[in-house]
Design an enzyme around this catalytic site. Structure first.
Site, PDB file in Angstrom:
ATOM      1  N   HIS A 101       2.641  10.439  43.545  1.00  0.00           N
ATOM      2  CA  HIS A 101       2.638   9.061  44.520  1.00  0.00           C
ATOM      3  C   HIS A 101       4.063   9.032  44.680  1.00  0.00           C
ATOM      4  O   HIS A 101       5.511   8.937  44.433  1.00  0.00           O
ATOM      5  CB  HIS A 101       2.732   7.829  44.517  1.00  0.00           C
ATOM      6  CG  HIS A 101       1.562   7.373  44.331  1.00  0.00           C
ATOM      7  ND1 HIS A 101       1.000   6.172  42.761  1.00  0.00           N
ATOM      8  CD2 HIS A 101       0.087   7.396  44.613  1.00  0.00           C
ATOM      9  CE1 HIS A 101       0.293   6.239  43.532  1.00  0.00           C
ATOM     10  NE2 HIS A 101      -0.848   6.725  44.155  1.00  0.00           N
TER      11      HIS A 101
ATOM     12  N   GLU B 230       3.119   2.276  34.543  1.00  0.00           N
ATOM     13  CA  GLU B 230       4.260   1.764  35.538  1.00  0.00           C
ATOM     14  C   GLU B 230       5.571   1.397  34.857  1.00  0.00           C
ATOM     15  O   GLU B 230       5.103   0.904  34.710  1.00  0.00           O
ATOM     16  CB  GLU B 230       3.190   0.303  36.101  1.00  0.00           C
ATOM     17  CG  GLU B 230       1.791   1.216  36.632  1.00  0.00           C
ATOM     18  CD  GLU B 230       1.607   1.931  37.943  1.00  0.00           C
ATOM     19  OE1 GLU B 230       3.028   1.403  38.825  1.00  0.00           O
ATOM     20  OE2 GLU B 230       1.047   2.202  39.230  1.00  0.00           O
TER      21      GLU B 230
ATOM     22  N   HIS C 225       4.868   6.674  36.556  1.00  0.00           N
ATOM     23  CA  HIS C 225       4.418   5.837  37.951  1.00  0.00           C
ATOM     24  C   HIS C 225       5.411   4.457  38.159  1.00  0.00           C
ATOM     25  O   HIS C 225       6.076   4.501  37.137  1.00  0.00           O
ATOM     26  CB  HIS C 225       3.109   5.373  38.992  1.00  0.00           C
ATOM     27  CG  HIS C 225       2.437   5.925  38.618  1.00  0.00           C
ATOM     28  ND1 HIS C 225       1.702   6.144  40.274  1.00  0.00           N
ATOM     29  CD2 HIS C 225       2.118   7.269  37.980  1.00  0.00           C
ATOM     30  CE1 HIS C 225       0.506   7.440  39.708  1.00  0.00           C
ATOM     31  NE2 HIS C 225       0.647   7.971  38.564  1.00  0.00           N
TER      32      HIS C 225
END
Length: 337
Positions: free
Chosen positions: A68, A225, A161
């Protein structure tokens, strides 16, 4: 000329190694490893592979960042780690593949160009088959296949991420259930060393990059994450300190410093799928990851379909009513340890 224009959108004042990594310019580090006798290649834009010619089979480690484009913290920590390793290349004790995922989105300062790249690692893409991200996923799949095809039994894929919203666990990870037991235990132990407080066991792919590596190549793959989204060059790197140290130790073949802190483990209760434009969630957009809900509580409704909590307690992760129809709008989990 187009690439230069895209690069100019990155913030001013970035350290050179961060700017180079974010724009997939591996020239300097590739030369250092190559001069030290490593087999170095760049099989696709944003991909660097480094293999030892020692003749000894080494762990194969794939680290991906920027899947992303707005999740910039992992780009910074890997840029600094790679730069440091390239200055003492013999310290690298693994065969390494680095992948900067959605390069176009990073350069544009956007999450994606057409669609979420981390839903493209599957055969069925429907109306998204012609997107920029579908083409990029095909490139990434091809180089991933090549990297793992002759790899030894110890295979890792760490897809790094950062989260959009706050979380009751500042760092957490998604781990495919299909990973072999010994490799999964090793991975979860490493995640604890990296400061990950919770692990969610995932029984089914939703098209993520790390699940692809686990399913097709037997890799200990995980989507990690690490803290919150931030602007490239302005991230508070202290929030990634444990992860950075654990990554550095893994690449150098050393034990991570500090105590092993076992993450809490959660099973997936269900994936809440958005079926239509009528989809609404029963809680606000400010809802934190791992917010608990009680049995019978409404999660979401989509026309005549109502999603409710079925266990005494379920926690909501990744709530996002704005996803495309057919994609996961929330993940419901239950704690098992």
């Amino acid at each position: 000329m187009q690439q230069v224009q895209q690069q100019q959108q990155l913030p001013e004042g970035l350290d050179q190694c961060v700017r180079a990594f974010a724009t997939a310019d591996f020239t300097a580090v590739a030369q250092r490893f190559s001069h030290a006798g490593f087999d170095v290649s760049q099989p696709a834009d944003g991909v660097l592979t480094i293999h030892s010619d020692s003749g000894h089979q080494r762990p194969a480690v794939l680290v991906s960042v920027g899947v992303h484009g707005d999740e910039t913290g992992p780009i910074e920590i890997m840029a600094y780690l790679l730069d440091a390793l390239s200055r003492e290349p013999q310290a690298l004790k693994v065969d390494l593949m680095l992948c900067v995922g959605n390069i176009g989105a990073i350069r544009a300062g956007k999450r994606f160009i057409d669609a979420d790249l981390n839903r493209m690692f599957r055969t069925e893409r429907g109306t998204l088959a012609g997107t920029a991200e579908a083409a990029r996923a095909d490139e990434m799949i091809a180089v991933t296949d090549d990297f793992f095809v002759n790899a030894g039994p110890q295979r890792w894929h760490l897809d790094l991420h950062t989260a959009i919203r706050p979380s009751h666990y500042p760092a957490f990870a998604i781990v495919p259930e299909l990973i072999e037991d010994k490799a999964r235990t090793r991975l979860i132990s490493w995640l604890g060393q990296a400061g990950v407080g919770a692990v969610i066991m995932n029984p089914k792919s939703v098209g993520t990059y790390s699940y692809y590596s686990a399913e097709h190549h037997g890799a200990a793959g995980t989507t990690v994450e690490l803290g919150r989204i931030g602007t490239l060059g302005q991230n508070n790197l202290e929030q990634f300190d444990d992860a950075s140290k654990a990554l550095d130790a893994l690449l150098r073949g050393k034990a991570a410093p500090g105590d092993i802190r076992a993450p809490h483990v959660y099973n997936t209760a269900r994936q809440v799928i958005k079926l239509s434009d009528a989809f609404t969630m029963a809680f606000g957009r400010e809802t934190w990851n791992f917010t608990p809900l009680r049995e019978g509580d409404e999660i979401a409704r989509d026309g005549d379909t109502v999603y409710r909590v079925e266990h005494p307690e379920e926690l909501v992760v990744f709530p996002n009513p704005d996803v495309r129809i057919g994609l996961r709008a929330a993940l419901m989990v239950v704690r098992v340890s």
